[in-house]
Enzyme design. Sequence first.
Site, mmCIF file in Angstrom:
data_model
loop_
_atom_site.group_PDB
_atom_site.id
_atom_site.type_symbol
_atom_site.label_atom_id
_atom_site.label_comp_id
_atom_site.label_asym_id
_atom_site.label_seq_id
_atom_site.Cartn_x
_atom_site.Cartn_y
_atom_site.Cartn_z
ATOM 1 N N LYS A 1 0.619 -1.140 0.079
ATOM 2 C CA LYS A 1 0.095 -0.204 -0.001
ATOM 3 C C LYS A 1 0.278 1.974 0.114
ATOM 4 O O LYS A 1 1.719 0.830 0.436
ATOM 5 C CB LYS A 1 -0.319 0.433 1.355
ATOM 6 C CG LYS A 1 -1.844 -0.947 0.584
ATOM 7 C CD LYS A 1 -2.730 -1.074 2.283
ATOM 8 C CE LYS A 1 -4.081 -2.224 2.105
ATOM 9 N NZ LYS A 1 -5.009 -2.051 3.321
ATOM 10 N N TYR B 1 -12.904 -1.743 -3.342
ATOM 11 C CA TYR B 1 -13.108 -1.425 -2.156
ATOM 12 C C TYR B 1 -14.235 -1.772 -1.901
ATOM 13 O O TYR B 1 -14.899 -1.644 -1.385
ATOM 14 C CB TYR B 1 -11.989 -1.327 -1.351
ATOM 15 C CG TYR B 1 -10.633 -1.380 -0.630
ATOM 16 C CD1 TYR B 1 -10.770 -2.351 -0.239
ATOM 17 C CD2 TYR B 1 -10.176 -0.164 -1.507
ATOM 18 C CE1 TYR B 1 -9.547 -2.413 -0.425
ATOM 19 C CE2 TYR B 1 -8.315 -1.158 -0.778
ATOM 20 C CZ TYR B 1 -8.411 -2.131 -0.322
ATOM 21 O OH TYR B 1 -7.559 -2.214 -0.114
ATOM 22 N N ASN C 1 -2.100 0.102 6.458
ATOM 23 C CA ASN C 1 -1.413 -0.968 6.997
ATOM 24 C C ASN C 1 -0.883 -1.900 6.636
ATOM 25 O O ASN C 1 -1.017 -3.330 6.083
ATOM 26 C CB ASN C 1 -2.753 -1.750 7.539
ATOM 27 C CG ASN C 1 -3.667 -2.096 6.739
ATOM 28 O OD1 ASN C 1 -3.454 -2.138 5.373
ATOM 29 N ND2 ASN C 1 -4.596 -3.143 6.894
ATOM 30 N N HIS D 1 -2.342 -5.577 1.435
ATOM 31 C CA HIS D 1 -3.662 -5.990 1.526
ATOM 32 C C HIS D 1 -3.298 -7.370 0.746
ATOM 33 O O HIS D 1 -2.610 -7.258 0.207
ATOM 34 C CB HIS D 1 -4.643 -5.260 0.111
ATOM 35 C CG HIS D 1 -5.350 -5.713 -0.636
ATOM 36 N ND1 HIS D 1 -6.699 -5.825 0.427
ATOM 37 C CD2 HIS D 1 -5.499 -6.878 -1.561
ATOM 38 C CE1 HIS D 1 -7.788 -6.376 -0.549
ATOM 39 N NE2 HIS D 1 -6.891 -7.333 -1.050
ATOM 40 N N GLU E 1 -9.882 -9.796 -8.106
ATOM 41 C CA GLU E 1 -8.202 -8.150 -7.767
ATOM 42 C C GLU E 1 -6.877 -8.721 -8.543
ATOM 43 O O GLU E 1 -6.883 -7.592 -9.397
ATOM 44 C CB GLU E 1 -7.556 -8.368 -6.038
ATOM 45 C CG GLU E 1 -9.383 -8.281 -5.406
ATOM 46 C CD GLU E 1 -8.916 -8.457 -4.146
ATOM 47 O OE1 GLU E 1 -8.124 -8.681 -3.757
ATOM 48 O OE2 GLU E 1 -10.193 -8.389 -2.738
HETATM 49 P P1 CMP Z 1 -7.592 -4.341 3.874
HETATM 50 O O1 CMP Z 1 -7.304 -5.877 3.729
HETATM 51 O O2 CMP Z 1 -6.813 -4.116 2.592
HETATM 52 O O3 CMP Z 1 -9.617 -4.403 3.331
HETATM 53 C C1 CMP Z 1 -9.396 -3.276 4.250
HETATM 54 C C2 CMP Z 1 -9.265 -2.283 4.073
HETATM 55 O O4 CMP Z 1 -10.256 -1.072 4.883
HETATM 56 C C3 CMP Z 1 -8.262 -2.447 5.571
HETATM 57 O O5 CMP Z 1 -7.002 -3.326 4.940
HETATM 58 C C4 CMP Z 1 -8.054 -1.041 5.796
HETATM 59 O O6 CMP Z 1 -6.810 -1.125 5.190
HETATM 60 C C5 CMP Z 1 -9.051 -0.005 5.626
HETATM 61 N N1 CMP Z 1 -10.021 -0.604 7.386
HETATM 62 C C6 CMP Z 1 -10.419 -1.294 7.790
HETATM 63 N N2 CMP Z 1 -11.049 -1.251 9.100
HETATM 64 C C7 CMP Z 1 -10.791 0.582 9.182
HETATM 65 C C8 CMP Z 1 -10.943 1.284 10.043
HETATM 66 N N3 CMP Z 1 -11.546 0.843 11.157
HETATM 67 N N4 CMP Z 1 -10.530 2.071 9.796
HETATM 68 C C9 CMP Z 1 -10.071 2.922 8.524
HETATM 69 N N5 CMP Z 1 -9.821 1.747 7.822
HETATM 70 C C10 CMP Z 1 -10.080 0.586 8.183
#
Ligand code: CMP
Length: 131
Positions: free
Chosen positions: A3, A43, A106, A109, A120
């Site tokens: 990311k 998403y 984070n 993904h 995807e």
């Molecule tokens: P990802 O695994 O890419 O899938 C969905 C994404 O939404 C997740 O990782 C996070 O980056 C984001 N996400 C999930 N929960 C939250 C949250 N509470 N606040 C902000 N971003 C979130």
Amino acid sequence: MIKPDAVEKGHIGAILSKINTSGFRIVSMKMTQMSKRDAELFYAVHKERPFFGELVAFMSRGPIVAAILEKENAVDDFRTLIGATNPKEAAEGTLRKQFATSVGENAVHGSDSDENAALEGAFHFSGREIF
Ligand code: CMP
């Protein structure tokens, strides 16, 4: 996907190295940037969530590295390698423990099923880019 936060911090090489040494084969890879529209589509499953706007802004703010990985049991094993969505809950030795800063930013993904991995992968790559 690696990311935007992890790309900005220069973690591409370290993350790919860990992916390789964990037994995944990279069958497609590129550095690219998602538009806001791309991130909304990618998403779409989260569009009713309160964090959707934040997620779309974050995922489109800079380049990402997209990849398709192959391995026996790849979806589960990759989710184990990346760790919990919230890095505070991520196990020692996981990519999110090492490289993520928050639940939103984070670092990595991973697809949550073989079916979504196929969708995807097709989002980012044409057939000629899959080896
Ligand atoms: P990802 O695994 O890419 O899938 C969905 C994404 O939404 C997740 O990782 C996070 O980056 C984001 N996400 C999930 N929960 C939250 C949250 N509470 N606040 C902000 N971003 C979130």
